[in-house]
Design an enzyme around this catalytic site. Sequence first.
Site, PDB file in Angstrom:
ATOM      1  CD  GLU A 139      -2.901  -1.112   2.401  1.00  0.00           C
ATOM      2  OE1 GLU A 139      -2.813  -0.186   3.216  1.00  0.00           O
ATOM      3  OE2 GLU A 139      -3.750  -2.015   2.489  1.00  0.00           O
ATOM      4  CD  GLU A 180      -3.508  -5.674   4.201  1.00  0.00           C
ATOM      5  OE1 GLU A 180      -4.350  -4.831   4.592  1.00  0.00           O
ATOM      6  OE2 GLU A 180      -2.287  -5.461   4.246  1.00  0.00           O
TER       7      GLU A 180
HETATM    8  O1  IFM Z   1      -4.002  -2.900   9.346  1.00  0.00           O
HETATM    9  C1  IFM Z   1      -3.972  -2.401   8.048  1.00  0.00           C
HETATM   10  C2  IFM Z   1      -2.821  -3.009   7.271  1.00  0.00           C
HETATM   11  O2  IFM Z   1      -1.613  -2.806   7.901  1.00  0.00           O
HETATM   12  C3  IFM Z   1      -2.756  -2.384   5.903  1.00  0.00           C
HETATM   13  N1  IFM Z   1      -4.028  -2.455   5.222  1.00  0.00           N
HETATM   14  C4  IFM Z   1      -5.192  -2.023   5.952  1.00  0.00           C
HETATM   15  C5  IFM Z   1      -5.250  -2.708   7.308  1.00  0.00           C
HETATM   16  C6  IFM Z   1      -6.492  -2.228   8.086  1.00  0.00           C
HETATM   17  O3  IFM Z   1      -6.442  -0.849   8.280  1.00  0.00           O
END
Ligand code: IFM
Length: 479
Positions: free
Chosen positions: A183, A377
Amino acid sequence: MTATVTSETAEPGGAPQSSGLTFPDGFVWGAATASYQIEGAAREDGRGPSIWDTFSRTPGKVFAGHTGDVACDHYHRYRDDVALMVELGLASYRFSISWPRVRPDGAGPVNHRGLDFYDRLTDELIGNGIDPVVTLYHWDLPQTLQDRGGWTVRETAEAFAEYAQSVYARLGDRVRTWTTLNEPWCSAYLGYASGVHAPGIQDPVSAFKAVHHLLLGHGLAARALRDAGAQTIGITLNPSSVLPLDQESAADQDAARIIDGLQNRIFLDPLFHGRYPADMLEHMARFTDLAHIREGDEAIINAPIDVLGVNFYTPTYVSAKPGQAAALDNPGSEGIAFRKPVGPVTDIGWQIEPAGLTRLLERLHKDYPGTPMMITENGAAYPEGPDPATGRVPDTARIEYLDGHLRACHDAISRGVDLRGYFVWSLLDNFEWAEGYAKRFGVVHVDYTTQERVPKDSALWYRDVIRRNGLDDRSPTEG
Ligand code: IFM
């Protein structure tokens, strides 16, 4: 891979019977975490400080002054955590490497004791039949590099490629899948524009420089990994599913174009097409002379990759609103309003809209074809802890969220999207950045006082999804 999906299955051998949705053979089921969020052991075995150590110790930056000093103590409990993964039947585990554990000064000598930890973890995973997926940067930049400019300077991109090589040299004989960045949108805009994440800077020029140097670091590292023999190389983005509030309104469509540019195309176009989008170059030129983008950089960023990681939580709706001040985390977005969530939201206030994920995957497949994708994710924050009477954690809303988003993935595959796997965020409740430990994303509950782990109902549900390689017909919360 040609995605074959069915909507009916009957599984022999004791696996749960289902007439629901089945995913393609070989679809990868996993869970994800990140170093600073779970490891703890912040001062052990030669680890240097990271920007998150500094930031979390700065009063007022993180909820209730929480830090990652201990977190889930995964550094010492990794064997138990791998045993939990085995119980859930995970095929793959996505974790990140702490750069300041491996190179405490960022660009200085390698700390072999830091690499020893990842060596042990990798062996434990492989010994238990779980495929390790490594992310090289999930936001814990060595503080020494930040002191020299962090991602606003080119040297950090170069140091990242060197660090990537040192990790590959130790783990490359066993780790097949390498993700450079997690990200970069968050690293650049939350770190350098809105300042709600480390290093806590509020400066659009720095943010745009960070965008470029993160991408350059990715390109340099991808090239170095490829030269060293890495099998599968990727990057994980958090692309947004951006829609104009009024799809018929030209002004709303233009607002959506700008936000799509800032959140998606500014990363995806150089990665896949080898050039920044013209409208984003113009947009950035309002803030900087762009001298930090050198001849040849876009070709470096355009290094071939084998997989695109997609993190998805919630969609974005925007409209034109004259007089609206710019959102700090979207520099230059004045005159654009972000719609407040409507309908159901998770405990962190994010709107739940699984269709946004299908839409996003189809768009990525159409505009950036030819690269397989993984959901690296997806998950939801909900507060439930163990019920004192039963000991169970009845996190029904999380099951519904996950079920809806897996159906969205299945829809996308049915429509031709080359989606190869899904990693739930997160294996464990953990340090949720500026929210500290107040928001729980885990499918496994962590008691931060005792470090006891309790698989939530969602973990047991996910275990069954993995066993049947798909979703049951019934509503996830029935029976
Ligand atoms: O916890 C975070 C993760 O580190 C990166 N993506 C989003 C998740 C939730 O906010």
